[in-house]
Motif scaffolding. Structure first.
Motif, PDB file in Angstrom:
ATOM      1  N   UNK A   1      14.887   3.944   0.693  1.00  0.00           N
ATOM      2  CA  UNK A   1      15.238   5.116  -0.125  1.00  0.00           C
ATOM      3  C   UNK A   1      14.997   4.829  -1.600  1.00  0.00           C
ATOM      4  N   UNK A   2      15.390   3.627  -2.045  1.00  0.00           N
ATOM      5  CA  UNK A   2      15.185   3.243  -3.446  1.00  0.00           C
ATOM      6  C   UNK A   2      13.722   3.295  -3.846  1.00  0.00           C
ATOM      7  N   UNK A   3      12.857   2.889  -2.935  1.00  0.00           N
ATOM      8  CA  UNK A   3      11.423   2.846  -3.243  1.00  0.00           C
ATOM      9  C   UNK A   3      10.730   4.171  -2.947  1.00  0.00           C
ATOM     10  N   UNK A   4      11.463   5.146  -2.424  1.00  0.00           N
ATOM     11  CA  UNK A   4      10.897   6.462  -2.178  1.00  0.00           C
ATOM     12  C   UNK A   4      10.098   6.579  -0.900  1.00  0.00           C
ATOM     13  N   UNK A   5      10.241   5.645   0.020  1.00  0.00           N
ATOM     14  CA  UNK A   5       9.479   5.699   1.270  1.00  0.00           C
ATOM     15  C   UNK A   5      10.107   6.609   2.308  1.00  0.00           C
ATOM     16  N   UNK A   6      11.431   6.738   2.290  1.00  0.00           N
ATOM     17  CA  UNK A   6      12.115   7.642   3.208  1.00  0.00           C
ATOM     18  C   UNK A   6      13.054   8.547   2.430  1.00  0.00           C
ATOM     19  N   UNK A   7      13.321   9.699   3.021  1.00  0.00           N
ATOM     20  CA  UNK A   7      14.280  10.645   2.451  1.00  0.00           C
ATOM     21  C   UNK A   7      15.335  10.938   3.502  1.00  0.00           C
ATOM     22  N   UNK A   8      16.471  11.405   3.041  1.00  0.00           N
ATOM     23  CA  UNK A   8      17.577  11.701   3.951  1.00  0.00           C
ATOM     24  C   UNK A   8      17.939  13.175   3.863  1.00  0.00           C
TER      25      UNK A   8
ATOM     26  N   UNK B   1       3.075 -12.247   3.359  1.00  0.00           N
ATOM     27  CA  UNK B   1       2.695 -12.893   2.100  1.00  0.00           C
ATOM     28  C   UNK B   1       1.818 -11.968   1.258  1.00  0.00           C
ATOM     29  N   UNK B   2       1.006 -11.149   1.909  1.00  0.00           N
ATOM     30  CA  UNK B   2       0.087 -10.261   1.197  1.00  0.00           C
ATOM     31  C   UNK B   2       0.781  -9.044   0.595  1.00  0.00           C
ATOM     32  N   UNK B   3       1.941  -8.674   1.123  1.00  0.00           N
ATOM     33  CA  UNK B   3       2.648  -7.498   0.602  1.00  0.00           C
ATOM     34  C   UNK B   3       3.231  -7.836  -0.765  1.00  0.00           C
ATOM     35  N   UNK B   4       2.872  -7.046  -1.775  1.00  0.00           N
ATOM     36  CA  UNK B   4       3.361  -7.336  -3.128  1.00  0.00           C
ATOM     37  C   UNK B   4       4.875  -7.204  -3.214  1.00  0.00           C
ATOM     38  N   UNK B   5       5.497  -8.155  -3.901  1.00  0.00           N
ATOM     39  CA  UNK B   5       6.942  -8.149  -4.042  1.00  0.00           C
ATOM     40  C   UNK B   5       7.399  -7.830  -5.438  1.00  0.00           C
TER      41      UNK B   5
ATOM     42  N   UNK C   1       0.193  -0.063   0.326  1.00  0.00           N
ATOM     43  CA  UNK C   1      -0.951   0.396   1.127  1.00  0.00           C
ATOM     44  C   UNK C   1      -2.280  -0.090   0.569  1.00  0.00           C
ATOM     45  N   UNK C   2      -2.343  -0.302  -0.731  1.00  0.00           N
ATOM     46  CA  UNK C   2      -3.608  -0.721  -1.337  1.00  0.00           C
ATOM     47  C   UNK C   2      -3.688  -2.227  -1.577  1.00  0.00           C
ATOM     48  N   UNK C   3      -2.665  -2.965  -1.170  1.00  0.00           N
ATOM     49  CA  UNK C   3      -2.644  -4.413  -1.412  1.00  0.00           C
ATOM     50  C   UNK C   3      -3.729  -5.123  -0.608  1.00  0.00           C
TER      51      UNK C   3
ATOM     52  N   UNK D   1       3.876  10.516  -1.648  1.00  0.00           N
ATOM     53  CA  UNK D   1       3.497   9.109  -1.675  1.00  0.00           C
ATOM     54  C   UNK D   1       4.133   8.455  -2.896  1.00  0.00           C
ATOM     55  N   UNK D   2       5.103   7.567  -2.649  1.00  0.00           N
ATOM     56  CA  UNK D   2       5.778   6.885  -3.755  1.00  0.00           C
ATOM     57  C   UNK D   2       4.853   5.826  -4.335  1.00  0.00           C
ATOM     58  N   UNK D   3       5.158   5.408  -5.559  1.00  0.00           N
ATOM     59  CA  UNK D   3       4.371   4.355  -6.197  1.00  0.00           C
ATOM     60  C   UNK D   3       4.397   3.075  -5.367  1.00  0.00           C
TER      61      UNK D   3
END
Length: 158
Positions: A73-80, A19-23, A106-108, A98-100
């Motif tokens: 991948x879309x959010x930039x957290x992993x690369x291939x 619930x705390x993770x921003x969506x 991480x700061x939520x 560090x993606x946006x």
């Protein structure tokens, strides 16, 4: 506390965390936050892994892992990268940048979700519970799983 109470506490804490993770800005997705986090943590723990390997370690269906990887991948957290030994395989690893989205998650703050779960907005009570959670998190980090069973170190922190 018995085993069932501990299990239920863990489940409650997971729900509050989800619930705390921003969506915002992520849009409608077919993958759960929990599945995405399991896959992300697995990729971070096992650099240069594949979707199939993550599916085996996590117990998630390969189609779910693929959907989670697409979202990460879309959010930039992993690369291939293409596997140099077998060009048909795609290797996954943590994005060193560090993606946006990763910065946002991480700061939520957990204050809103914790306040809702506790049914209070009393700052002193929230601070007390956060301090207890911090102490628990320091003692029960994901690394302690390796002491439970030999295979637990490969299990994702859920």
């Amino acid at each position: 506390m018995n085993a069932v109470q501990l299990f239920l506490l863990g489940r409650t804490l997971m729900k509050i965390g989800e619930e705390a993770i921003p969506g915002g800005g992520v849009g409608k997705r077919t993958t759960s936050t929990r599945s995405v986090l399991i896959v992300m943590l697995d990729v971070y723990a096992h650099p240069d892994t594949t979707v199939g390997e993550i599916a085996v370690r996590s117990g998630l269906p390969q189609s779910a892992v693929s959907a989670c990887v697409a979202r990460l991948r879309e959010t930039g957290s992993v690369v291939t990268a293409t596997d140099p030994r077998d060009r048909r395989r795609t290797l996954l690893r943590r994005n060193p940048e560090l993606s946006d989205r990763r910065a946002e998650v991480a700061s939520a703050s957990i204050d809103g979700a914790l306040s809702a779960a506790l049914g209070t907005s009393d700052p002193a009570e929230l601070a007390e519970v956060v301090a207890l959670l911090d102490a628990l998190a320091q003692r029960l980090s994901p690394e302690v799983l390796a002491r439970l069973t030999p295979d637990a170190s490969d299990a994702p922190a859920v």
